[in-house]
Design an enzyme around this catalytic site. Structure first.
Site, PDB file in Angstrom:
ATOM      1  N   LYS A  53       0.845  -1.206   0.000  1.00 42.81           N
ATOM      2  CA  LYS A  53       0.000   0.000   0.000  1.00 42.81           C
ATOM      3  C   LYS A  53       0.878   1.253   0.000  1.00 42.81           C
ATOM      4  CE  LYS A  53      -0.434  -0.414   5.044  1.00 42.81           C
ATOM      5  NZ  LYS A  53      -1.290  -0.944   6.122  1.00 42.81           N
ATOM      6  N   ARG A 152     -10.958  -0.198  13.943  1.00 45.20           N
ATOM      7  CA  ARG A 152     -10.600   0.604  12.784  1.00 45.20           C
ATOM      8  C   ARG A 152     -11.362   0.126  11.557  1.00 45.20           C
ATOM      9  NH1 ARG A 152      -4.512   0.985  10.261  1.00 45.20           N
ATOM     10  NH2 ARG A 152      -5.034  -1.134   9.680  1.00 45.20           N
ATOM     11  N   TYR A 274      15.725  30.758   7.760  1.00 46.06           N
ATOM     12  CA  TYR A 274      14.508  31.525   8.045  1.00 46.06           C
ATOM     13  C   TYR A 274      14.358  31.835   9.529  1.00 46.06           C
ATOM     14  CZ  TYR A 274      12.527  30.928   3.375  1.00 46.06           C
ATOM     15  OH  TYR A 274      12.284  30.989   2.035  1.00 46.06           O
ATOM     16  N   MET A 320      11.867  24.655   2.238  1.00 46.20           N
ATOM     17  CA  MET A 320      11.132  23.778   1.329  1.00 46.20           C
ATOM     18  C   MET A 320      12.078  22.937   0.472  1.00 46.20           C
ATOM     19  SD  MET A 320       8.365  24.750  -1.631  1.00 46.20           S
ATOM     20  CE  MET A 320       7.101  25.375  -0.541  1.00 46.20           C
TER      21      MET A 320
HETATM   22  C1  LIG Z   1      -0.555  -1.920   6.810  1.00 49.44           C
HETATM   23  C2  LIG Z   1      -1.171  -3.223   7.157  1.00 49.44           C
HETATM   24  C3  LIG Z   1      -0.389  -4.383   7.247  1.00 49.44           C
HETATM   25  C4  LIG Z   1       1.122  -4.329   7.204  1.00 49.44           C
HETATM   26  O1  LIG Z   1       1.568  -3.824   8.433  1.00 49.44           O
HETATM   27  P1  LIG Z   1       3.119  -3.645   8.785  1.00 49.44           P
HETATM   28  O2  LIG Z   1       3.126  -3.216  10.188  1.00 49.44           O
HETATM   29  O3  LIG Z   1       3.662  -2.620   7.848  1.00 49.44           O
HETATM   30  O4  LIG Z   1       3.764  -4.970   8.564  1.00 49.44           O
HETATM   31  C5  LIG Z   1      -1.027  -5.595   7.432  1.00 49.44           C
HETATM   32  N1  LIG Z   1      -2.377  -5.664   7.546  1.00 49.44           N
HETATM   33  C6  LIG Z   1      -3.158  -4.567   7.505  1.00 49.44           C
HETATM   34  C7  LIG Z   1      -4.623  -4.713   7.663  1.00 49.44           C
HETATM   35  C8  LIG Z   1      -2.587  -3.308   7.321  1.00 49.44           C
HETATM   36  O5  LIG Z   1      -3.360  -2.219   7.296  1.00 49.44           O
END
Ligand SMILES: *Cc1c(COP(=O)(O)O)cnc(C)c1O
Length: 379
Positions: A53, A152, A274, A320
């Site tokens: 992701k 969640r 700055y 920046m």
């Molecule tokens: C992001 C995520 C993972 C991976 O988690 P890590 O801590 O990066 O290994 C696995 N399962 C779900 C549902 C996640 O949101």
């Protein structure tokens, strides 16, 4: 480039050349592959997916997925449908791609067309996927995510009880996975881990029989009772320490180097950056690098760059597109325009940088900017 014929053409037409960039991000795909192997060794015979992701935690989902495919990985997780659609083009038709955040209402046909697996997080999403299966005239693959205590994503226990009473709840759905996510896996002694394990067991019993998945990176290190049938690591693949209280069992993956744009000498009393938040208490030699908060380096971080093992502290505020370094510890003339200093690498790991910025390695990687020259090595 003179040696162009011997090199593979750039994969991405929009790629930024090394000469044109202010900073260079080197991503060691060989280290990612080794990390995948290390996790698999820990998992015994349990299968291991790859979580890619947020563009592979900022490192390039397509490149990372291709490296993991070479290790035999054929299950991937992304957060969003958009990420799944993009990843499908990169990995081909074979691998399962799960969309963790669920499919937004109405987007199901797009997911079906791309052959994605829905992660079903609510009874509404379950119904929508059933309807999509009916329209498609075939079974559609899915993971059922349950909330075992993180509050969640995933079906709440009451929702699971409701669907358990409905014989047709899963009509047309090929349930490939029952999954849940741990809230405190990086704290091995946190009581929530075992509570979630027990809750997951109870919820699983009410649902169709299917392979189960609970562990993220840190969850793998909680031991075999958390492994089930499939692990879902992300962070550990990218070199982030999944066991924060112990030495990092993973290999580092990223190196980030920034170019020196200019060097100068200033006298006592000079205001630096700055707001003149820093004032020279004596003569100093400075190097300004082409790297700043637009590149994802948090403005609040108290940090340093490194050159040949010498620490070069940031002076004044992060701009920046630039940061001013104190290079007085180096011999005069040692560092000049165009030379590279290290922000992430052997001298300063991702977890070190996170510590200096009061955050976690995940945020350091996910914040990495879009205007680096990216160099994929060990592929
Ligand atoms: C992001 C995520 C993972 C991976 O988690 P890590 O801590 O990066 O290994 C696995 N399962 C779900 C549902 C996640 O949101």
């Amino acid at each position: 480039m003179n040696d162009a014929p011997t090199r593979s053409p750039p994969k991405d037409a929009a790629a930024i050349s090394e000469a044109a960039a202010g900073a260079i991000l080197t991503i060691d795909l060989g280290a990612i592959r080794q990390n995948y192997r290390r996790l698999k060794a820990r998992l015994g015979g349990v299968r291991c997916a790859g979580v890619v992701k947020a563009d592979g935690y900022g490192l390039g989902a397509r490149e990372v997925a291709a490296a993991l495919q070479d290790e035999g990985c054929d299950i991937f997780f992304v957060a969003l449908l958009a990420e799944g659609l993009d990843l499908r083009k990169a990995v081909g038709a074979g691998p399962d791609i799960y969309v963790l955040n669920g499919l937004p209402p109405g987007s199901e046909p797009e997911a079906v067309a791309a052959g994605l697996c829905a992660v079903i997080n609510s009874t509404g999403q379950l119904k929508a996927w059933r309807d999509a299966a009916r329209s498609a005239g075939r079974e559609l693959p899915a993971a059922i995510q349950v909330d075992s205590g993180m509050s969640r994503l995933g079906m709440a226990p009451a929702e699971v009880e409701t669907v358990a009473r409905d014989a047709s709840a899963f009509a047309g759905i090929d349930v490939r996975l029952l999954m849940s996510h741990l809230a405190c896996a990086d704290e091995p002694h946190h009581p929530a881990n075992e509570q979630q394990l027990i809750a997951f067991e109870r919820l699983r019993e009410m649902l169709p029989k299917a392979p189960a998945s609970l562990a993220n990176s840190s969850g793998i290190f909680l031991g075999p009772s958390y492994h089930y049938d499939l692990a879902r690591p992300g962070a550990a693949l990218y070199g982030i320490n999944p066991t924060p209280d112990e030495p990092n069992p993973m290999l580092p993956v990223v190196r980030l180097q920034a170019k020196v744009a200019q060097t100068r000498r200033v006298e006592k009393g000079a205001g630096i950056g700055y707001g003149h938040s820093f004032r020279a208490e004596g003569p100093l030699r400075l190097a300004t690098i082409s790297f700043g908060y637009a590149d994802g380096w948090l403005r609040r971080s108290v940090s340093a760059a490194w050159f040949e093992g010498v620490r070069l502290p940031f002076l004044g505020r992060v701009s920046m597109d630039s940061i001013i370094l104190d290079m007085s510890a180096l011999p005069p003339g040692r560092l000049g325009e165009g030379d590279l200093v290290e922000l992430l690498g052997p001298s300063q790991t991702v977890d070190d940088a996170a510590g200096h910025a009061g955050t976690i390695g995940y945020e350091i990687l996910a914040s990495l900017g879009r205007r680096f020259h990216r160099d994929y090595v060990g592929g």
